[in-house]
Design a protein around this motif. Structure first.
Motif, PDB file in Angstrom:
ATOM      1  N   PRO A   9       0.836  -1.205   0.000  1.00  0.00           N
ATOM      2  CA  PRO A   9       0.000   0.000   0.000  1.00  0.00           C
ATOM      3  C   PRO A   9       0.870   1.255   0.000  1.00  0.00           C
ATOM      4  N   SER A  10       0.381   2.282  -0.648  1.00  0.00           N
ATOM      5  CA  SER A  10       1.171   3.502  -0.742  1.00  0.00           C
ATOM      6  C   SER A  10       0.996   4.370   0.503  1.00  0.00           C
ATOM      7  N   ILE A  11       1.943   5.277   0.672  1.00  0.00           N
ATOM      8  CA  ILE A  11       1.971   6.217   1.787  1.00  0.00           C
ATOM      9  C   ILE A  11       1.990   7.616   1.202  1.00  0.00           C
ATOM     10  N   LEU A  12       1.152   8.490   1.728  1.00  0.00           N
ATOM     11  CA  LEU A  12       1.162   9.891   1.326  1.00  0.00           C
ATOM     12  C   LEU A  12       1.873  10.685   2.416  1.00  0.00           C
ATOM     13  N   LEU A  13       2.978  11.307   2.046  1.00  0.00           N
ATOM     14  CA  LEU A  13       3.738  12.164   2.956  1.00  0.00           C
ATOM     15  C   LEU A  13       3.416  13.609   2.619  1.00  0.00           C
ATOM     16  N   VAL A  14       2.865  14.328   3.587  1.00  0.00           N
ATOM     17  CA  VAL A  14       2.532  15.743   3.418  1.00  0.00           C
ATOM     18  C   VAL A  14       3.542  16.516   4.252  1.00  0.00           C
ATOM     19  N   GLU A  15       4.582  17.006   3.589  1.00  0.00           N
ATOM     20  CA  GLU A  15       5.723  17.611   4.284  1.00  0.00           C
ATOM     21  C   GLU A  15       6.368  18.656   3.386  1.00  0.00           C
ATOM     22  N   ASP A  16       6.564  19.867   3.905  1.00  0.00           N
ATOM     23  CA  ASP A  16       7.157  20.941   3.117  1.00  0.00           C
ATOM     24  C   ASP A  16       8.663  21.088   3.325  1.00  0.00           C
ATOM     25  N   ASN A  17       9.222  20.425   4.309  1.00  0.00           N
ATOM     26  CA  ASN A  17      10.652  20.539   4.602  1.00  0.00           C
ATOM     27  C   ASN A  17      11.399  19.372   3.955  1.00  0.00           C
ATOM     28  N   GLN A  18      12.258  19.673   2.993  1.00  0.00           N
ATOM     29  CA  GLN A  18      12.961  18.620   2.258  1.00  0.00           C
ATOM     30  C   GLN A  18      13.921  17.823   3.144  1.00  0.00           C
ATOM     31  N   ASP A  19      14.472  18.451   4.181  1.00  0.00           N
ATOM     32  CA  ASP A  19      15.326  17.711   5.115  1.00  0.00           C
ATOM     33  C   ASP A  19      14.515  16.635   5.842  1.00  0.00           C
ATOM     34  N   ASP A  20      13.294  16.984   6.239  1.00  0.00           N
ATOM     35  CA  ASP A  20      12.431  16.010   6.905  1.00  0.00           C
ATOM     36  C   ASP A  20      12.004  14.900   5.944  1.00  0.00           C
ATOM     37  N   VAL A  21      11.762  15.259   4.683  1.00  0.00           N
ATOM     38  CA  VAL A  21      11.427  14.245   3.675  1.00  0.00           C
ATOM     39  C   VAL A  21      12.564  13.238   3.571  1.00  0.00           C
ATOM     40  N   LEU A  22      13.789  13.727   3.493  1.00  0.00           N
ATOM     41  CA  LEU A  22      14.956  12.855   3.397  1.00  0.00           C
ATOM     42  C   LEU A  22      15.079  11.970   4.636  1.00  0.00           C
ATOM     43  N   VAL A  40       3.644  15.346  -1.169  1.00  0.00           N
ATOM     44  CA  VAL A  40       3.105  16.666  -1.481  1.00  0.00           C
ATOM     45  C   VAL A  40       3.568  17.607  -0.380  1.00  0.00           C
ATOM     46  N   SER A  41       3.641  18.892  -0.687  1.00  0.00           N
ATOM     47  CA  SER A  41       4.222  19.818   0.279  1.00  0.00           C
ATOM     48  C   SER A  41       3.241  20.819   0.886  1.00  0.00           C
ATOM     49  N   ARG A  42       1.992  20.751   0.494  1.00  0.00           N
ATOM     50  CA  ARG A  42       1.000  21.709   0.983  1.00  0.00           C
ATOM     51  C   ARG A  42      -0.329  21.002   1.265  1.00  0.00           C
ATOM     52  N   GLY A  43      -1.096  21.587   2.174  1.00  0.00           N
ATOM     53  CA  GLY A  43      -2.397  21.029   2.524  1.00  0.00           C
ATOM     54  C   GLY A  43      -3.348  20.883   1.339  1.00  0.00           C
ATOM     55  N   VAL A  68      -1.309   8.237   5.827  1.00  0.00           N
ATOM     56  CA  VAL A  68      -0.926   9.628   5.573  1.00  0.00           C
ATOM     57  C   VAL A  68      -0.023  10.064   6.711  1.00  0.00           C
ATOM     58  N   LEU A  69       1.173  10.535   6.357  1.00  0.00           N
ATOM     59  CA  LEU A  69       2.088  11.161   7.306  1.00  0.00           C
ATOM     60  C   LEU A  69       1.932  12.662   7.112  1.00  0.00           C
ATOM     61  N   LEU A  70       1.416  13.343   8.107  1.00  0.00           N
ATOM     62  CA  LEU A  70       0.942  14.710   7.948  1.00  0.00           C
ATOM     63  C   LEU A  70       1.691  15.684   8.846  1.00  0.00           C
ATOM     64  N   ASP A  71       2.445  16.578   8.221  1.00  0.00           N
ATOM     65  CA  ASP A  71       3.114  17.655   8.949  1.00  0.00           C
ATOM     66  C   ASP A  71       2.053  18.651   9.408  1.00  0.00           C
ATOM     67  N   LEU A  72       2.212  19.208  10.595  1.00  0.00           N
ATOM     68  CA  LEU A  72       1.242  20.194  11.079  1.00  0.00           C
ATOM     69  C   LEU A  72       1.507  21.589  10.549  1.00  0.00           C
ATOM     70  N   ASN A  73       2.761  21.978  10.479  1.00  0.00           N
ATOM     71  CA  ASN A  73       3.098  23.351  10.122  1.00  0.00           C
ATOM     72  C   ASN A  73       3.546  23.453   8.677  1.00  0.00           C
ATOM     73  N   MET A  74       2.616  23.921   7.832  1.00  0.00           N
ATOM     74  CA  MET A  74       2.903  24.106   6.411  1.00  0.00           C
ATOM     75  C   MET A  74       2.384  25.475   5.992  1.00  0.00           C
ATOM     76  N   CYS A  96      -5.464   5.676   7.976  1.00  0.00           N
ATOM     77  CA  CYS A  96      -4.541   5.894   9.082  1.00  0.00           C
ATOM     78  C   CYS A  96      -3.785   7.210   8.851  1.00  0.00           C
ATOM     79  N   VAL A  97      -3.846   8.103   9.845  1.00  0.00           N
ATOM     80  CA  VAL A  97      -3.168   9.394   9.756  1.00  0.00           C
ATOM     81  C   VAL A  97      -2.222   9.543  10.938  1.00  0.00           C
ATOM     82  N   VAL A  98      -0.941   9.739  10.612  1.00  0.00           N
ATOM     83  CA  VAL A  98       0.082   9.981  11.631  1.00  0.00           C
ATOM     84  C   VAL A  98       0.525  11.434  11.489  1.00  0.00           C
ATOM     85  N   VAL A  99       0.363  12.188  12.559  1.00  0.00           N
ATOM     86  CA  VAL A  99       0.749  13.590  12.566  1.00  0.00           C
ATOM     87  C   VAL A  99       2.220  13.693  12.953  1.00  0.00           C
ATOM     88  N   LEU A 100       2.958  14.490  12.180  1.00  0.00           N
ATOM     89  CA  LEU A 100       4.362  14.776  12.459  1.00  0.00           C
ATOM     90  C   LEU A 100       4.471  16.255  12.789  1.00  0.00           C
TER      91      LEU A 100
END
Length: 141
Positions: A9-22, A40-43, A68-74, A96-100
């Motif tokens: 199954p695929s994972i959606l990473l919602v994160e605007d910081n490339q260091d965190d993506v890495l 994706v990098s934006r809500g 979904v791995l979801l950054d709070l601050n974007m 399933c949503v995991v907040v980062l």
């Protein structure tokens, strides 16, 4: 059985910081998690992805995620707005949503759980414990 059902199954990473993506990608690699990751990098992009609208209408290229791995601050809309939207969609009640978040403020943790997050993880996720964290996430899949 179709190819979609036999693949990971695929994972959606919602994160605007490339260091965190890495860091997240490396954590998955260290934990042996080979699920495809869409980023994706934006809500609004996350909502469009989940809706399968616009650029994300091809479900072969952009499959519905199991996690979904979801950054709070974007920039733009924050992760809380995306989480609210997800939980209002009947099709995503079991997603399933995991907040980062860089915040460990109890109000953020409580709000995320109140809005329906399955898990809340505080960034930065250190390399030494990333594999253990992602093994926990894998159990959610």
């Amino acid at each position: 059985m179709t190819a979609e059902k036999t693949s990971s199954p695929s994972i959606l990473l919602v994160e605007d910081n490339q260091d965190d993506v890495l860091l997240i990608r490396r954590g998955f690699e260290r934990a042996g998690i080979s699920n495809p990751i869409q980023i994706v990098s934006r809500g609004p992009q996350a909502i469009a992805y989940l809706n399968g609208s616009g650029l994300y209408c091809d479900r072969t290229k952009y499959p519905l995620p199991a996690l979904v791995l979801l950054d709070l601050n974007m920039p733009g809309s924050d992760g809380f707005a995306v989480l609210k939207w997800i939980r209002r969609q009947s099709a995503f009640t079991h997603l399933c949503v995991v907040v980062l978040s860089a915040s460990d403020a109890m109000r953020d943790v409580n709000l995320a759980h109140h809005l329906g997050a399955n898990l809340f993880l505080v960034k930065p996720l250190e390399f030494w414990n990333a594999a253990e964290l992602w093994q926990s996430v894998q159990r959610l899949l």
